[in-house]
Motif scaffolding. Structure first.
Motif, short mmCIF file in Angstrom:
data_model
loop_
_atom_site.label_atom_id
_atom_site.label_comp_id
_atom_site.label_asym_id
_atom_site.label_seq_id
_atom_site.Cartn_x
_atom_site.Cartn_y
_atom_site.Cartn_z
N ALA A 1 6.06 -27.87 34.56
CA ALA A 1 6.37 -27.21 33.29
C ALA A 1 5.58 -25.92 33.12
O ALA A 1 6.11 -24.89 32.68
N GLU A 2 4.31 -25.96 33.49
CA GLU A 2 3.46 -24.77 33.37
C GLU A 2 3.92 -23.67 34.32
O GLU A 2 3.89 -22.48 33.98
N ALA A 3 4.37 -24.06 35.52
CA ALA A 3 4.85 -23.07 36.48
C ALA A 3 6.13 -22.40 35.97
O ALA A 3 6.30 -21.18 36.09
N LEU A 4 7.03 -23.17 35.39
CA LEU A 4 8.25 -22.59 34.82
C LEU A 4 7.91 -21.59 33.72
O LEU A 4 8.49 -20.50 33.64
N GLU A 5 6.94 -21.95 32.89
CA GLU A 5 6.53 -21.06 31.81
C GLU A 5 5.83 -19.81 32.35
O GLU A 5 6.10 -18.69 31.90
N ARG A 6 4.96 -20.01 33.32
CA ARG A 6 4.20 -18.89 33.89
C ARG A 6 5.12 -17.85 34.52
O ARG A 6 4.89 -16.64 34.40
N HIS A 7 6.17 -18.31 35.18
CA HIS A 7 7.09 -17.39 35.84
C HIS A 7 8.27 -17.00 34.94
O HIS A 7 9.20 -16.35 35.41
N ARG A 8 8.21 -17.43 33.68
CA ARG A 8 9.21 -17.05 32.67
C ARG A 8 10.62 -17.42 33.11
O ARG A 8 11.57 -16.64 32.99
N ILE A 9 10.75 -18.65 33.61
CA ILE A 9 12.05 -19.14 34.06
C ILE A 9 12.77 -19.80 32.89
O ILE A 9 12.27 -20.75 32.30
N MET A 10 13.94 -19.29 32.57
CA MET A 10 14.76 -19.83 31.50
C MET A 10 15.93 -20.61 32.10
O MET A 10 16.44 -20.26 33.15
N GLY A 11 16.33 -21.67 31.43
CA GLY A 11 17.53 -22.39 31.83
C GLY A 11 17.33 -23.49 32.83
O GLY A 11 18.28 -24.16 33.22
N ALA A 12 16.09 -23.68 33.30
CA ALA A 12 15.79 -24.81 34.18
C ALA A 12 14.88 -25.76 33.41
O ALA A 12 14.04 -25.32 32.65
N SER A 13 15.05 -27.04 33.62
CA SER A 13 14.24 -28.03 32.91
C SER A 13 13.52 -28.93 33.90
O SER A 13 13.99 -29.14 35.03
N VAL A 14 12.38 -29.45 33.49
CA VAL A 14 11.63 -30.38 34.34
C VAL A 14 12.41 -31.69 34.42
O VAL A 14 12.85 -32.23 33.41
N ALA A 15 12.58 -32.19 35.62
CA ALA A 15 13.32 -33.44 35.81
C ALA A 15 12.49 -34.62 35.29
O ALA A 15 11.26 -34.56 35.28
N PRO A 16 13.13 -35.68 34.87
CA PRO A 16 12.40 -36.86 34.38
C PRO A 16 11.49 -37.46 35.48
O PRO A 16 11.82 -37.40 36.67
N ILE A 17 10.39 -38.04 35.04
CA ILE A 17 9.49 -38.74 35.97
C ILE A 17 10.18 -40.03 36.42
O ILE A 17 10.80 -40.74 35.62
N GLU A 18 10.08 -40.33 37.69
CA GLU A 18 10.72 -41.55 38.23
C GLU A 18 9.66 -42.49 38.78
O GLU A 18 8.57 -42.06 39.15
#
Length: 244
Positions: free
Chosen positions: A227-244
């Motif tokens: 989640a932090e990496a997505l935010e750091r790289h300003r990625i929109m439209g992708a979501s963190v997959a559920p923990i399995e």
């Protein structure tokens, strides 16, 4: 987590951990505009995994998903970042997904294609990135439309335009970006697939290596790293997959 030395050797037989990085999906990796070096969520995960194993990292960079998959399958790279697909699963042991990305269709503003159901018609030609997750998926799913393969995912829209094709298929954010720059294009209102992006290692490296990679991905999701990496790289439209 303590790492068995045999697992470290399985992952890094050359002494360094070679990560297969696909620049064809800008949600996962790109080149830094200042340095030209690869950067992005997958690069961050690769660095974290090398640190986890206690070995140096080497990035093996490709411009298309198919090339990235082949490098790991052929053991020219030690692991990589791929969309989960049964065809790739013949040689690659996948983790669970770490992020989810949507696949969409793009058409011209004046196109009669209004819904996903309109796409699979004999008169439609659909541009896809050769060997991409949506190429593999649509090759199975489309029964009447013709698939036209662009060399890489970033060249899909240009192929669609140059060849006067009816539909382009790809990652939503990439299509949106191209449509905004070019004009006269629109995305359909619904996704045709969810792309499950995972890490993977050649099955020939053994089950212990595959299990270690699976555990690593779950920890990266659980800890908030993804989640932090997505935010750091300003990625929109992708979501963190559920923990399995």
């Amino acid at each position: 987590m303590n790492i068995d030395s045999a697992v470290v050797k399985a992952f890094a037989p050359t002494g360094a951990l070679r990560a297969s990085i696909n620049l064809g999906n800008p949600i996962l990796a790109n080149r830094d505009p200042s340095s030209g070096e690869p950067c992005g969520v997958s690069v961050d995960l690769a660095r974290a995994f090398a640190e986890h194993l206690g070995v140096p990292l080497e990035l093996v960079v490709f411009d298309a998903a198919a090339k990235s998959v082949e490098a790991v399958s052929d053991e020219r790279a030690d692991f990589g970042f791929f969309a989960i697909d049964p065809k790739r699963g013949e040689t690659i042991a996948f983790t669970s997904p770490y992020i989810l990305i949507e696949g969409f269709y793009l058409v011209r503003d004046e196109s009669p294609v209004r819904t996903n159901a309109d796409v699979d018609q004999p008169h439609n030609r659909v541009a896809v990135g050769k060997g991409s997750a949506y190429d593999l998926f649509l090759t199975r799913e489309l029964k009447q439309a013709q698939i036209v393969r662009a060399p890489t995912s970033p060249t899909v829209v240009q192929t669609f335009l140059d060849q006067g094709l009816e539909v382009a298929a790809g990652v939503k954010q990439q299509l949106e970006g191209d449509a905004a720059k070019i004009g006269g294009l629109r995305l359909l209102d619904e996704r045709f697939m969810v792309i499950r992006q995972a890490m993977g290692v050649a099955k020939s490296r053994g089950e212990k290596a595959a299990a270690t990679l699976r555990d690593f991905v779950e920890e990266m999701k659980r800890s908030g790293f993804v989640a932090e990496a997505l935010e750091r790289h300003r990625i929109m439209g992708a979501s963190v997959a559920p923990i399995e």
